[in-house]
Design an enzyme around this catalytic site. Sequence first.
Site, PDB file in Angstrom:
ATOM      1  N   LYS A  47       0.869  -1.231  -0.151  1.00  0.00           N
ATOM      2  CA  LYS A  47      -0.076   0.032  -0.026  1.00  0.00           C
ATOM      3  C   LYS A  47       0.630   1.289  -0.130  1.00  0.00           C
ATOM      4  O   LYS A  47       2.116   1.258   0.631  1.00  0.00           O
ATOM      5  CB  LYS A  47      -0.974  -0.016   1.227  1.00  0.00           C
ATOM      6  CG  LYS A  47      -2.246   0.751   1.056  1.00  0.00           C
ATOM      7  CD  LYS A  47      -3.005   0.004   0.260  1.00  0.00           C
ATOM      8  CE  LYS A  47      -4.537   0.918   0.279  1.00  0.00           C
ATOM      9  NZ  LYS A  47      -5.576  -0.086   0.071  1.00  0.00           N
ATOM     10  N   ASP A  60      -6.768   4.180  -4.560  1.00  0.00           N
ATOM     11  CA  ASP A  60      -7.414   4.024  -3.436  1.00  0.00           C
ATOM     12  C   ASP A  60      -8.191   5.052  -3.147  1.00  0.00           C
ATOM     13  O   ASP A  60      -8.597   6.169  -3.986  1.00  0.00           O
ATOM     14  CB  ASP A  60      -6.468   3.477  -2.492  1.00  0.00           C
ATOM     15  CG  ASP A  60      -6.976   2.874  -1.108  1.00  0.00           C
ATOM     16  OD1 ASP A  60      -7.128   1.680  -1.187  1.00  0.00           O
ATOM     17  OD2 ASP A  60      -7.051   3.616  -0.108  1.00  0.00           O
TER      18      ASP A  60
HETATM   19  N1  GLU Z   1      -7.130   0.056  -3.398  1.00  0.00           N
HETATM   20  C1  GLU Z   1      -8.019  -1.003  -3.627  1.00  0.00           C
HETATM   21  C2  GLU Z   1      -7.934  -2.083  -2.496  1.00  0.00           C
HETATM   22  O1  GLU Z   1      -7.892  -1.507  -1.311  1.00  0.00           O
HETATM   23  C3  GLU Z   1      -7.728  -1.775  -4.834  1.00  0.00           C
HETATM   24  C4  GLU Z   1      -6.033  -2.232  -4.807  1.00  0.00           C
HETATM   25  C5  GLU Z   1      -5.584  -2.813  -6.067  1.00  0.00           C
HETATM   26  O2  GLU Z   1      -6.484  -2.876  -7.197  1.00  0.00           O
HETATM   27  O3  GLU Z   1      -4.347  -3.198  -6.298  1.00  0.00           O
HETATM   28  O4  GLU Z   1      -8.365  -3.337  -2.542  1.00  0.00           O
END
Ligand code: GLU
Length: 422
Positions: A107, A147
């Site tokens: 993240k 996100d």
């Molecule tokens: N931000 C989204 C999540 O928390 C998607 C993450 C992604 O597609 O890599 O799942």
Amino acid sequence: MSQKEYNPYENMLAVLKQSAEKLGLDPDDYATLCYPERELKVSIPIKMDDGKVKVFEGYRVQHSSARGPCKGGIRFHQDANMDEVKALAAWMSFKCAVVNIPYGGAKGGIKVDPSKLSRDELIRLTRRYTTRILPIIGPDKDIPAPDVNTNGEVMAWIMDTYSMFQGHCVPGVVTGKPVEIGGSVGRVEATGRGVTIITYECLKVNDMDASSVAIAIQGMGNVGGTAADIFYNNGQKVVAVSDYTGGVYCEEGLPINEIRAFLAGGNTLNDYQNDKVTHITNDELITCKCDVLIPAALENQITADNAEAIQAKIIVEAANGPTTVEADEILNKKNVIVCPDILSNAGGVVVSYFEWVQNIQSLTWDLEEVNRTLNKIMLTAFNEVAELSKEKEVPMRMAAYMVAIKRITTAGKLRGGPISLG
Ligand code: GLU
């Protein structure tokens, strides 16, 4: 009762500990899972429009690469911090494992309120951040995605910056891109769609009739908004929705099409006028009269302070980490069924995986293929978790963690290390 200071990383560790104990996890494997593989904190100096330099703080954390390249979004938020990003990275490892896609978890974030920056300032911020994290990202290493407060446009800037440094176009470095530059059809709606798939399946296995349930959704961003659209278009009754300014409630069901058009015009819910609706606070939404509650905003929304008053029979967590450990205990005692975040909101990363696969193979899928495969993966994961939950007589969250931890540690063992060779 006043709430103890909330720390998302400690919240994640507490759930991990409970699940590892239930699973009888090897202490070495458990210890390895408690720490991210890599934490990067960066400074991001940019020239503001007034000519002055301002320095922002950014993060990228890779929790586990045992099952494949690290994967996870980037958020722009004034409250972003290292502990939050560490928790979110671990949740991504568990999320990818529970839906069984070949990724680890990561993240990223920038501590910034993007609404206070001009578009040009945001472009400069995103590009400089990308150069700072560039050594650790890449289609085989770590693949960012949207996100909170980031979107396809931001992904396009990241892709462009990364590609400039490589000297050629590298679409697979990020997912959630606009379709015109290698994004996948269905990606924008995927997280919200996945939430609805889990909701319908959960209603089905609990013998609840979807046509008569009342649904409340906290958050009208991409995820909550898409879920509301799908429920409304399918004829379900969405009785409450909210954004950061507050919410609206109507027992007979809200006109979601009208509300979505109102919000799309740049308005906020506190200004929405309709004689049939009652204005409520975000906390009132959590405890409002409904059968299904969908927290689709930020962490720490269902807490020891409001869990007891929750009237919903089912909670489907669309946000990451909306429920505290203390609240979870209360909900379990009340026999509220909680479909955990790492399962319920996995639709986004599942379609991110499809996007990455399409980029690597230089081919495109159509919407029918994307949604059909998403549906299959979400249902398989739901049923694996639901069955384990029944077999071990544990809540769905613990069952989901048990499935995920088992997969991650098995990968680590097969590779010869306690968890991963990094
Ligand atoms: N931000 C989204 C999540 O928390 C998607 C993450 C992604 O597609 O890599 O799942």
